[in-house]
Scaffold this active site. Structure first.
Site, PDB file in Angstrom:
ATOM      1  N   ARG A 125       0.857  -1.140   0.231  1.00  0.00           N
ATOM      2  CA  ARG A 125       0.172  -0.016  -0.087  1.00  0.00           C
ATOM      3  C   ARG A 125       0.788   1.386   0.052  1.00  0.00           C
ATOM      4  O   ARG A 125       1.796   1.513   0.567  1.00  0.00           O
ATOM      5  CB  ARG A 125      -0.796  -0.121   1.323  1.00  0.00           C
ATOM      6  CG  ARG A 125      -1.817  -0.968   1.200  1.00  0.00           C
ATOM      7  CD  ARG A 125      -2.925  -1.182   2.495  1.00  0.00           C
ATOM      8  NE  ARG A 125      -3.836  -2.135   2.212  1.00  0.00           N
ATOM      9  CZ  ARG A 125      -3.648  -3.431   2.015  1.00  0.00           C
ATOM     10  NH1 ARG A 125      -2.414  -3.860   2.744  1.00  0.00           N
ATOM     11  NH2 ARG A 125      -4.848  -4.341   2.123  1.00  0.00           N
ATOM     12  N   HIS A 150      -1.029  -2.603  -4.506  1.00  0.00           N
ATOM     13  CA  HIS A 150      -0.339  -3.466  -5.281  1.00  0.00           C
ATOM     14  C   HIS A 150      -0.449  -2.809  -6.853  1.00  0.00           C
ATOM     15  O   HIS A 150      -0.745  -3.358  -7.859  1.00  0.00           O
ATOM     16  CB  HIS A 150      -1.274  -4.565  -5.479  1.00  0.00           C
ATOM     17  CG  HIS A 150      -0.934  -5.529  -4.139  1.00  0.00           C
ATOM     18  ND1 HIS A 150       0.005  -5.561  -3.642  1.00  0.00           N
ATOM     19  CD2 HIS A 150      -1.916  -6.471  -3.808  1.00  0.00           C
ATOM     20  CE1 HIS A 150       0.084  -6.361  -2.553  1.00  0.00           C
ATOM     21  NE2 HIS A 150      -1.079  -6.711  -2.610  1.00  0.00           N
ATOM     22  N   HIS A 222       2.996 -12.607  -5.628  1.00  0.00           N
ATOM     23  CA  HIS A 222       2.000 -12.805  -4.511  1.00  0.00           C
ATOM     24  C   HIS A 222       1.230 -14.157  -4.608  1.00  0.00           C
ATOM     25  O   HIS A 222       0.182 -14.332  -4.893  1.00  0.00           O
ATOM     26  CB  HIS A 222       0.763 -11.974  -4.804  1.00  0.00           C
ATOM     27  CG  HIS A 222       0.150 -11.495  -3.830  1.00  0.00           C
ATOM     28  ND1 HIS A 222      -0.690 -12.105  -3.104  1.00  0.00           N
ATOM     29  CD2 HIS A 222      -0.274 -10.155  -3.223  1.00  0.00           C
ATOM     30  CE1 HIS A 222      -1.536 -11.441  -2.175  1.00  0.00           C
ATOM     31  NE2 HIS A 222      -1.101 -10.328  -2.101  1.00  0.00           N
ATOM     32  N   ASP A 294      -1.771  -9.409   8.518  1.00  0.00           N
ATOM     33  CA  ASP A 294      -1.752  -8.929   7.277  1.00  0.00           C
ATOM     34  C   ASP A 294      -0.616  -7.563   7.318  1.00  0.00           C
ATOM     35  O   ASP A 294      -0.954  -6.552   7.554  1.00  0.00           O
ATOM     36  CB  ASP A 294      -2.962  -8.413   6.687  1.00  0.00           C
ATOM     37  CG  ASP A 294      -3.017  -8.013   5.248  1.00  0.00           C
ATOM     38  OD1 ASP A 294      -1.950  -7.929   4.602  1.00  0.00           O
ATOM     39  OD2 ASP A 294      -3.964  -7.886   4.535  1.00  0.00           O
ATOM     40  N   GLU A 359       4.970 -12.313   1.147  1.00  0.00           N
ATOM     41  CA  GLU A 359       5.455 -11.541  -0.048  1.00  0.00           C
ATOM     42  C   GLU A 359       6.652 -10.600   0.526  1.00  0.00           C
ATOM     43  O   GLU A 359       6.437  -9.725   1.229  1.00  0.00           O
ATOM     44  CB  GLU A 359       4.366 -10.468  -0.119  1.00  0.00           C
ATOM     45  CG  GLU A 359       3.028 -11.231  -0.523  1.00  0.00           C
ATOM     46  CD  GLU A 359       1.812 -10.298  -0.284  1.00  0.00           C
ATOM     47  OE1 GLU A 359       1.828  -9.119  -0.609  1.00  0.00           O
ATOM     48  OE2 GLU A 359       0.975 -10.743   0.648  1.00  0.00           O
TER      49      GLU A 359
HETATM   50  C1  GLA Z   1      -1.920  -8.170   0.121  1.00  0.00           C
HETATM   51  C2  GLA Z   1      -2.356  -7.158   1.258  1.00  0.00           C
HETATM   52  C3  GLA Z   1      -3.864  -7.860   1.613  1.00  0.00           C
HETATM   53  C4  GLA Z   1      -4.712  -8.049   0.502  1.00  0.00           C
HETATM   54  C5  GLA Z   1      -4.016  -9.063  -0.300  1.00  0.00           C
HETATM   55  C6  GLA Z   1      -4.726  -9.167  -1.654  1.00  0.00           C
HETATM   56  O1  GLA Z   1      -1.284  -9.252   0.919  1.00  0.00           O
HETATM   57  O2  GLA Z   1      -1.737  -6.851   2.146  1.00  0.00           O
HETATM   58  O3  GLA Z   1      -4.378  -6.811   2.560  1.00  0.00           O
HETATM   59  O4  GLA Z   1      -5.002  -6.823  -0.109  1.00  0.00           O
HETATM   60  O5  GLA Z   1      -2.838  -8.371  -0.903  1.00  0.00           O
HETATM   61  O6  GLA Z   1      -6.272  -9.529  -1.387  1.00  0.00           O
END
Ligand code: GLA
Length: 395
Positions: A125, A150, A222, A294, A359
């Protein structure tokens, strides 16, 4: 580029050659040379290509399958540079496909959360979908609340990459030219990603890029893993270890606050292996913001070259995954937004937390966080990062 892979194919070749020699001697002694072909176990390494489908603009895409001598297979399409399948053995040698995805291009063209994709120009982000570089403010698409996620509306995951098949060792080279201004980012950016499958069961991803103007860049893959096999239920019993003493806490829009916080005493402490599900429902603000895990972890070995970032074990199958990277961070995402609406390969339903992502990346929102490791790329510099997903088994 491959010099730092310690004798990978040579080792494999030696084993096969010795096996062949032993077998041939035995066969010769028994006078059954004719049976040798059916008994040879080793698969032949290489790559094949088949048509994968047409994009809306008529452009054709292909699926490339890399195979090694252990019978491991990795399928990759040049649409979004996506890893479509990874066949990896369990402790009994039984193969299963351990990543989420679709059987054909159509699935990837429909709405899906970046399955297997190469993500860019900026993975993760950027807060408020804007950043300032050299005194100029750049505005990006707000595709995640008020933030940019992304790479924007049409990131690197949704474009056709140019593919070239490399030999010795077999590898797939993908290139993409992201034009100045694409998705709001400055500068023409020339990106190259090489996927290779080693004889040590490693999927190796080498990223390089150059730009003709100052820009920002953060590339990742990803892939969504389920080491019990894709579509086989949730990943909560997978045991995870992350080599990070700190993480970047987030606000309720998942943008880092700028703090580097100790994992100690929090459910984000993965310094020792622990089941992903062990603490995921704890009453913790960070877990609430993320709807589970996350979060970006600050890797302890950052700057030390290609080093171990994380390890995951699926206790039932014995499959293990190690992630090595040159990057300073890793986003651990526990598949919280998967909700059972997507039917993937073989019609499998992808329910909540039915896969995890690791990731490798620079930290989220770095362009707005001067204290984070820089994601700027200037003309004359070459972006160079490597990540390895290494598969093995435990007893
Ligand atoms: C990343 C983001 C998550 C989500 C996924 C896709 O991992 O950090 O919050 O947006 O991609 O769904």
């Amino acid at each position: 580029m491959y010099d730092n892979l310690p004798g990978r194919e040579h080792k494999g070749e030696r084993i096969v050659t010795r096996r062949k020699y032993l077998f041939c001697s035995l066969a010769f002694a028994l006078g059954i040379m004719g049976a040798s072909q059916t008994t040879e176990q080793a698969a032949s390494p290489g790559m094949n290509r088949r048509a994968f489908g047409k994009m809306a603009n008529g452009q054709t895409t292909d699926l490339y399958t890399l195979t090694n001598r252990n019978g491991m297979e990795v399928g990759i399409t040049n649409y979004g540079g996506r890893v479509v399948s990874i066949l990896a053995p369990d402790r009994m040698g039984k193969m299963a496909d351990v990543v989420l995805g679709f059987d054909s291009l159509d699935g990837y063209l429909s709405n899906n959360p970046y399955f297997g994709a190469l993500v860019g120009r900026y993975a993760n982000r950027i807060g408020k979908a804007r950043f300032t570089l050299d005194g100029v403010q750049y505005k990006l698409a707000q595709n995640d609340g008020s933030n940019s996620l992304h790479g924007g509306l049409k990131g690197f995951d949704k474009v056709a990459w140019k593919a070239e098949e490399l030999q010795n060792p077999p590898a797939l080279e993908l290139t993409y030219l992201s034009k100045d201004g694409e998705e709001g980012y400055p500068g023409n950016l020339s990106v190259k990603v090489v996927y290779s499958l080693t004889e040590s069961n490693e999927l190796r991803i080498d990223y390089t890029a150059t730009a003709d103007r100052d820009t920002v860049l953060n590339l990742t893959n990803h892939s969504y893993f389920n080491l019990a096999g894709q579509g086989s239920g949730d990943i909560l019993k997978h045991e995870l270890e992350i080599n990070a003493d700190r993480f970047t806490p987030i606000d309720d829009t998942l943008i880092p606050t700028g703090e580097l916080r100790k994992v100690e005493g929090t459910p984000l402490d993965f310094r020792k292996p622990i089941a992903i599900g062990a603490r995921i429902n704890e009453n913790n603000e960070q877990l609430k913001f993320g709807k589970g895990y996350d979060h970006n972890f600050v890797l302890n070995q950052a700057g030390a070259g290609l080093t171990l970032a994380a390890r995951v074990i699926e206790p039932e199958s014995g499959r293990a995954l190690e992630v090595l990277t040159t990057q300073p961070g890793i986003q651990f995402y526990s598949g919280n937004f998967l909700d059972g609406t997507i039917h993937g390969k073989g019609g499998k339903v992808y329910g909540r937390r039915s896969a995890f992502c690791l990731e490798t990346q620079h930290f989220p929102d770095s362009p707005n966080k001067p204290a984070f490791p820089s994601t700027e790329l200037k003309p004359g510099q070459t972006y160079n990062e490597t990540t390895i997903y290494k598969f093995s088994t435990t007893r």
